[in-house]
Design an enzyme around this catalytic site. Structure first.
Site, PDB file in Angstrom:
ATOM      1  N   ASP A   1      60.627  50.769  -0.221  1.00  0.00           N
ATOM      2  CA  ASP A   1      60.933  49.979  -1.386  1.00  0.00           C
ATOM      3  C   ASP A   1      60.808  48.803  -1.440  1.00  0.00           C
ATOM      4  OD1 ASP A   1      62.093  52.853  -2.372  1.00  0.00           O
ATOM      5  OD2 ASP A   1      64.049  52.576  -1.387  1.00  0.00           O
TER       6      ASP A   1
ATOM      7  N   HIS B   1      61.949  53.232  -8.277  1.00  0.00           N
ATOM      8  CA  HIS B   1      63.533  53.282  -7.421  1.00  0.00           C
ATOM      9  C   HIS B   1      64.394  52.891  -8.499  1.00  0.00           C
ATOM     10  CE1 HIS B   1      65.990  52.892  -4.058  1.00  0.00           C
ATOM     11  NE2 HIS B   1      66.582  51.890  -4.787  1.00  0.00           N
TER      12      HIS B   1
HETATM   13  C1  GRF Z   1      64.647  59.231 -10.095  1.00  0.00           C
HETATM   14  O1  GRF Z   1      65.920  58.459 -10.373  1.00  0.00           O
HETATM   15  C2  GRF Z   1      64.046  58.239  -9.413  1.00  0.00           C
HETATM   16  O2  GRF Z   1      64.145  56.831  -9.689  1.00  0.00           O
HETATM   17  C3  GRF Z   1      64.339  58.343  -7.929  1.00  0.00           C
HETATM   18  O3  GRF Z   1      64.245  59.967  -7.852  1.00  0.00           O
HETATM   19  C4  GRF Z   1      64.683  60.455  -9.126  1.00  0.00           C
HETATM   20  C5  GRF Z   1      63.922  61.462  -9.887  1.00  0.00           C
HETATM   21  O4  GRF Z   1      64.242  62.108 -10.856  1.00  0.00           O
HETATM   22  N1  GRF Z   1      63.063  57.879  -6.989  1.00  0.00           N
HETATM   23  P1  GRF Z   1      63.614  63.175 -11.269  1.00  0.00           P
HETATM   24  O5  GRF Z   1      63.062  64.401 -10.327  1.00  0.00           O
HETATM   25  O6  GRF Z   1      61.931  62.503 -11.717  1.00  0.00           O
HETATM   26  O7  GRF Z   1      64.135  63.878 -12.535  1.00  0.00           O
END
Ligand code: GRF
Length: 200
Positions: free
Chosen positions: A145, A109
């Site tokens: 979360d 998260h």
């Molecule tokens: C990340 O910021 C993660 O923390 C959140 O969604 C985003 C995913 O990014 N849960 P990606 O698709 O892995 O580039």
């Protein structure tokens, strides 16, 4: 070898960090399957490029959450997945799903939980005016979360940041701590005690 099932909704840069950590010999695990809830997303392309089995269970084509999750679980079980990795998977999973992989689902998260849970962490961080943010890897429980925290990394919130610049700074840390947290699991070093995770 521990088998990972990585679930994504979009870009898949966290997925890529896990693919790279395995390729670089920093993480001894196998990604058995990449699942998405949307078709044509970059995460599927990244998996394909790395030669990893991937498929989309399109939420929009499922009658309801129950049948969507039943399909996900079928695929995860068929691939004999040991640990489910949520990597930018933008759907809440029901208690039934969470129980099926109890203490075997991780999420990342983009805030320092328990501050700023939910889908708009960076926006909420900037609106609140905190000076430090970051990211959190945690086990998934039946809340949102809210599960036991495995690892966190902090970054400064800078004057003039917008969601994009803050997200980019946080993402750099995500790509470090997610593979590192999975590695601890693979090495059998994570003990969940109530809502705490002890690293042994
Ligand atoms: C990340 O910021 C993660 O923390 C959140 O969604 C985003 C995913 O990014 N849960 P990606 O698709 O892995 O580039």
């Amino acid at each position: 070898m521990i088998k990972l099932g990585v679930m994504c909704s979009g870009r898949g840069s966290d997925l890529q960090s896990i693919i790279d950590a395995i390729a670089d010999g920093k993480l001894e695990a196998q990604i058995a399957l990449v699942l998405t809830d949307k078709p044509n997303v970059m995460a599927l392309e990244r998996a394909e490029r790395a030669g990893i089995k991937n498929l989309c269970v399109d939420r929009k084509l499922c009658a309801d959450q129950l049948s969507f999750e039943a399909k996900l679980l079928n695929e995860l079980r068929a691939a004999e997945v040991d640990l489910v990795i949520l990597a930018g998977f933008m759907r809440i999973l029901s208690p039934t799903f969470v129980r099926a992989y109890k203490d075997r689902i991780m999420n990342i998260h983009p805030s320092l939980l328990p501050a700023f849970p939910g889908a708009h962490a960076h926006r909420d961080v900037l609106e609140y005016g905190v000076k430090v943010s970051g990211c959190t890897v945690h086990f998934v429980d039946e809340g949102t979360d809210s599960g036991p925290i495995i690892m966190q990394a902090a970054v400064p919130v800078l004057e003039g940041d917008d969601e994009e610049s803050l997200a980019a700074r946080v993402l750099e840390q995500e790509h470090i701590i997610y593979p590192a947290a999975i590695r601890l699991y693979v090495e059998g070093r994570l003990n969940i005690k109530g809502r705490k995770v002890c690293i042994v």
